[in-house]
Design a protein around this motif. Structure first.
Motif, PDB file in Angstrom:
ATOM      1  N   PHE A 137     -33.704 -11.828 -15.822  1.00  0.00           N
ATOM      2  CA  PHE A 137     -33.871 -12.971 -14.929  1.00  0.00           C
ATOM      3  C   PHE A 137     -33.277 -14.206 -15.603  1.00  0.00           C
ATOM      4  O   PHE A 137     -32.961 -14.177 -16.792  1.00  0.00           O
ATOM      5  N   ARG A 179     -40.514  -4.943 -17.738  1.00  0.00           N
ATOM      6  CA  ARG A 179     -39.759  -3.683 -17.808  1.00  0.00           C
ATOM      7  C   ARG A 179     -38.272  -3.918 -18.136  1.00  0.00           C
ATOM      8  O   ARG A 179     -37.406  -3.134 -17.766  1.00  0.00           O
ATOM      9  N   GLU A 190     -29.998 -16.075 -19.289  1.00  0.00           N
ATOM     10  CA  GLU A 190     -30.574 -14.803 -18.880  1.00  0.00           C
ATOM     11  C   GLU A 190     -31.502 -14.282 -19.964  1.00  0.00           C
ATOM     12  O   GLU A 190     -31.166 -14.320 -21.160  1.00  0.00           O
ATOM     13  N   ASP A 192     -41.044 -14.272 -12.241  1.00  0.00           N
ATOM     14  CA  ASP A 192     -40.244 -13.843 -13.389  1.00  0.00           C
ATOM     15  C   ASP A 192     -41.085 -13.829 -14.658  1.00  0.00           C
ATOM     16  O   ASP A 192     -40.860 -13.013 -15.559  1.00  0.00           O
ATOM     17  N   PRO A 209     -34.697 -11.040 -20.661  1.00  0.00           N
ATOM     18  CA  PRO A 209     -35.347  -9.846 -20.129  1.00  0.00           C
ATOM     19  C   PRO A 209     -36.807 -10.114 -19.796  1.00  0.00           C
ATOM     20  O   PRO A 209     -37.512 -10.769 -20.567  1.00  0.00           O
ATOM     21  N   LYS A 266     -36.251  -6.128 -16.948  1.00  0.00           N
ATOM     22  CA  LYS A 266     -35.430  -6.671 -15.868  1.00  0.00           C
ATOM     23  C   LYS A 266     -34.942  -8.072 -16.218  1.00  0.00           C
ATOM     24  O   LYS A 266     -35.720  -8.931 -16.626  1.00  0.00           O
ATOM     25  N   HIS A 281     -42.343  -5.558 -23.287  1.00  0.00           N
ATOM     26  CA  HIS A 281     -41.821  -5.704 -21.931  1.00  0.00           C
ATOM     27  C   HIS A 281     -42.655  -4.953 -20.887  1.00  0.00           C
ATOM     28  O   HIS A 281     -42.245  -4.853 -19.733  1.00  0.00           O
ATOM     29  N   ARG A 323     -45.230  -9.213 -18.009  1.00  0.00           N
ATOM     30  CA  ARG A 323     -44.312 -10.336 -17.794  1.00  0.00           C
ATOM     31  C   ARG A 323     -44.289 -11.234 -19.024  1.00  0.00           C
ATOM     32  O   ARG A 323     -45.318 -11.448 -19.664  1.00  0.00           O
TER      33      ARG A 323
END
Length: 206
Positions: free
Chosen positions: A55, A51, A46, A105, A48, A53, A130, A133
């Motif tokens: 993924f 923003r 995982e 992503d 970030p 998020k 951030h 992308r």
């Protein structure tokens, strides 16, 4: 216009073409990883993204699962065989990220996606990385990659956030290709990858 619409369109076209054209390479690397390092072939973690998020990012596995007599994983340097070093040096381990780009992503160019635990360590300026992308390559990668300090990396990341353009992206892509061929800046001076980020009081400057 490029930041809002053109960049994402370019990412879709580039990643789709890359997955199609490089499919034989992906297949060969996958088979070699399975033979030399075992399963799973892909390493996922995982990270970030836009923003902040979270993924799941995919890469080819480069390390073994060697453990000490107590069942603990050995240090990275002892689990990174010559084959894994070659994958990293040639950036072939990064190819599965084309799927992350196609999904939205990631982007072809942008700040590299770092570990989730670093989110709590960024100062306000560093958090701006951030605002875009994360990328397969980025401004920091063509200016030292793992051979420069975290502060230098974040300065370069913030510069990119403020200066996104088609020409900047093309320049970064071409310089990245040249540096990969020359295998420069793969490791830091004291580690096979990069020392963990533990926070900084310094701020990025655009």
């Amino acid at each position: 216009m490029y930041r809002k619409y053109g960049k994402r369109l370019f990412d879709i076209i580039a990643s789709l073409c890359g997955l199609v054209v490089l499919f034989p390479v992906l297949l060969v690397v996958a088979v070699l990883v399975r033979m030399k390092l075992g399963s799973p072939v892909l390493f996922s973690q995982e990270r970030p993204g836009l923003r902040g998020k979270i993924f799941r990012m995919y890469k080819f596995r480069t390390m073994s699962d060697k453990r000490d007599k107590h069942g603990n994983l050995l240090p990275d340097a002892e689990r990174l065989p010559p084959f894994g070093k070659t994958l990293r040096a040639t950036s072939l381990d990064e190819l599965p990220e084309l799927w992350n780009i196609l999904r939205g992503d990631m982007s072809v160019v942008g700040p590299r996606p770092l570990l989730v635990q670093y989110l709590l360590l960024y100062n306000q300026e560093q958090k701006r990385r951030h605002n875009v992308r994360p990328g397969l390559t980025g401004h920091a990668q063509i200016n030292g990659r793992n051979a420069i300090s975290w502060e230098q990396k974040f300065t370069l990341d913030c510069w990119y956030v403020d200066n996104i353009s088609f020409l900047v992206d093309m320049k970064i892509i071409f310089i990245t290709a040249a540096k990969v061929l020359r295998r420069k800046g793969i490791s830091s001076g004291a580690s096979v990858t990069m020392e963990p980020f533990t926070g900084s009081k310094k701020t990025c400057q655009s």
